[in-house]
Enzyme design. Structure first.
Site, PDB file in Angstrom:
ATOM      1  N   ASP A 258      -2.284  -4.258   5.393  1.00  0.00           N
ATOM      2  CA  ASP A 258      -1.594  -3.377   4.452  1.00  0.00           C
ATOM      3  C   ASP A 258      -2.500  -2.210   4.046  1.00  0.00           C
ATOM      4  OD1 ASP A 258       0.797  -3.148   2.532  1.00  0.00           O
ATOM      5  OD2 ASP A 258      -0.909  -2.978   1.167  1.00  0.00           O
TER       6      ASP A 258
ATOM      7  N   GLU B 162      -1.453  -0.830   9.058  1.00  0.00           N
ATOM      8  CA  GLU B 162      -0.555   0.129   8.413  1.00  0.00           C
ATOM      9  C   GLU B 162      -1.388   1.385   8.140  1.00  0.00           C
ATOM     10  OE1 GLU B 162       2.418   0.895   4.624  1.00  0.00           O
ATOM     11  OE2 GLU B 162       0.533  -0.159   4.332  1.00  0.00           O
TER      12      GLU B 162
END
Ligand code: NOJ
Length: 532
Positions: A210, A260
């Site tokens: 993330d 990401e």
């Protein structure tokens, strides 16, 4: 996942991730096994046959850990335990093993930039302990320290700083309940490598990282100024050392990463994909690209060009749990995606959007690399309008209520048209309301319908296996038409022009996203896979 497995072809399948179809499971909204209105691991386990039938190679689970759920689980309080509403660690282990038996690998989501404010580290820091060094605490500016330490803003809007009762400020690039970790601190690095091992030991085949480009901060925490380089918190060079060390851990287990990484600069993006760093990263340029032949071809070319020198496979993504669902996005005047442009009551032509989404499915599944499918995309679910009093997403609240937030793409899935809550659960109403007409999208309605989105995805995913890693070669095509081959396996043609298009020479039709003209021409907003 430690050992490479034998693929049906006889090839050692240790590079499965280079051309995989990876299905994103937002657990809270996938399937509700215990009927309490919240999706859970029992629900996922019960639907594994559905996922095997769909033909996907791996599942990426959004965070399933213990969390106060201030940001859909991206506020993690304990990385080594499963949220009780979702199940238990033992159940996660069972799920990983059962999926693997069906040939499906598991990818978990690790959130290294921040933790929940309920994480033991932050609780101790808040109480004034030495754990403060694990975060970014600073005195405020102004005569009485009443102003934030710098001008950084939260990705969700508002200042990136919150002041505690004792007058100190802490940094959070997202919600105040998500304090940023200090990646200069060795304990932060050690802890994350331990967390990776914890999940690799449990059989996970990969990790989604993330906010992967945000971890490292300039320790001076200077103000952000326009065009500054290096940026004080985005894409800093120190990060690569972190990922090189993560890669050594992953290699011990044969596991893979998907980052990401939102970066406009393709050369900087590709640095994360060097052979000793991350295996793959999400292709947000493709995901946010408008439905336009020139723009799409440009993104496809630049994607392939930027990945080639580092030897990494591209990824192709049409939507995820953060952005407007594909059929809705393609049915609007602006078919691209920009967080800043989201608004309530945007006019949408769902029939048009669905036609384009079907064509886009065949486009993305024909491209070389890995493809991500977000749950419900295979059902053609539209973005839902969530009544304002049911919205939970902090993005909505921190925008002052102007941004509808991301809940509209997170609505619980419809499984059975005639069951309560369209078969998502049983007793309690789902945590987010399903809009009227949701049952029409139910899996059981689509299963035997040759014209359904689900049937299109099932067929395309099966056929795609034959394409392997064959490279893409463009074919001459009229303006507004994309046409390319993948070796001798397939020719993909997508018509984004206003007129029907002639098809290139071919020996057979493999799959079409919609009906063709009687004379064999390809209608607008339609794609086909042809046998060359
Ligand atoms: C990206 C995730 O996809 C999003 O859902 C989340 O809000 C932020 N990172 C913060 O963790």
């Amino acid at each position: 996942m430690g050992q490479p497995t034998q693929a049906p072809s006889g090839r050692i399948d240790d590079a499965w991730w280079r051309s995989a179809v990876i299905y994103q499971v937002y657990v809270r909204s996938f399937a509700d096994g215990d009927g309490d209105g919240t999706g859970d691991l029992a629900g996922v386990r019960s639907r594994l046959p559905y996922l095997a039938e769909l033909g996907v190679d791996a599942l990426w689970f959004n965070p399933w850990y213990v969390s106060p759920m201030k940001d859909g689980g991206y506020d993690v309080a304990d990385y080594r335990a499963v949220h009780p509403a979702f199940g238990t660690l033992a159940e996660a282990e069972k799920l990983i093993a059962e999926a693997r038996e069906l040939g499906i690998r598991t990818i978990v989501d690790i959130v290294p930039n921040h933790v929940s404010d309920q994480h033991p580290w932050f609780r101790a820091a808040r109480a004034g302990g030495p754990e403060r060094d694990l975060f970014h605490f600073r005195p405020g500016r102004g005569a009485h320290g009443e102003l934030p330490p710098n001008n950084w803003t939260s990705e969700f809007g508002g200042p990136a700083w919150t002041r505690l009762e004792d007058g100190s400020w802490y940094l959070h690039l997202f919600a105040p309940e998500q304090p940023d970790l200090n990646w200069e601190h060795p304990a932060v690095r050690q802890e994350h490598e331990d967390i990776l091992r914890f999940w690799f030991e449990r059989g996970v085949a990969g990790v989604r990282i993330d906010s992967a480009a945000l971890l490292a901060k300039d320790p001076r925490l200077p103000d952000v100024t326009e065009g500054q380089s290096p940026h004080p918190y985005l894409d800093r060079d120190e990060l690569h050392d972190v990922y090189r060390s993560w890669r050594r851990v992953a290699d011990e287990y044969g596991a893979v990463f998907v980052g990401e990484v939102w970066l406009p600069d393709s050369e900087r993006f590709a640095r994360y994909l060097r052979p000793d760093e991350l295996h793959t990263a999400f292709n947000f340029a493709f995901m946010t690209c408008p439905w336009d032949a020139v723009r799409l071809r440009g993104v496809i070319d630049s994607t392939l060009a930027e990945h080639a020198p580092v030897g990494a496979p591209a990824t192709w993504v049409l939507c995820n749990h953060d952005i407007t669902r594909t059929v809705t996005r393609y049915g609007r005047a602006d078919t691209g995606f920009d967080f800043a442009a989201k608004a309530f009551d945007t006019p949408t032509d769902l029939a048009l959007g669905t036609r384009r989404a079907r064509a886009a499915a065949l486009l993305s599944l024909a491209l070389p690399g890995a493809v991500y499918v977000y749950q419900g995309e295979e059902l053609g679910l539209p973005e839902a309008d969530i009544p304002r009093d049911r919205i939970e997403d902090p993005m909505h609240f921190r925008s002052g209520g102007t941004d509808p937030g991301r809940d509209g793409c997170r609505v619980p899935l419809p499984w059975t048209a005639d069951a309560p809550y369209a078969g998502f659960g049983s007793r309690e109403e789902p945590w987010l309301p399903q809009p009227e007409g949701w049952a029409a999208y139910a899996v059981d309605r689509q299963t035997d319908d040759p014209g359904s989105m689900l049937t299109l995805y099932r067929r395309a995913i099966r056929l795609r296996r034959g394409f392997g890693e064959a490279p893409l070669a463009w074919l001459p095509a009229p303006e507004g038409v994309l046409a390319f081959t993948r070796g001798t396996e397939v020719t993909c043609v997508v018509n984004l022009a206003a007129e029907p298009a002639e098809m290139p020479a071919h020996s057979g039709l493999l799959l079409a996203s919609g009906p063709l003209h009687d004379d064999g021409r390809l209608p607008q907003d339609t794609a086909v896979w042809l046998r060359p």
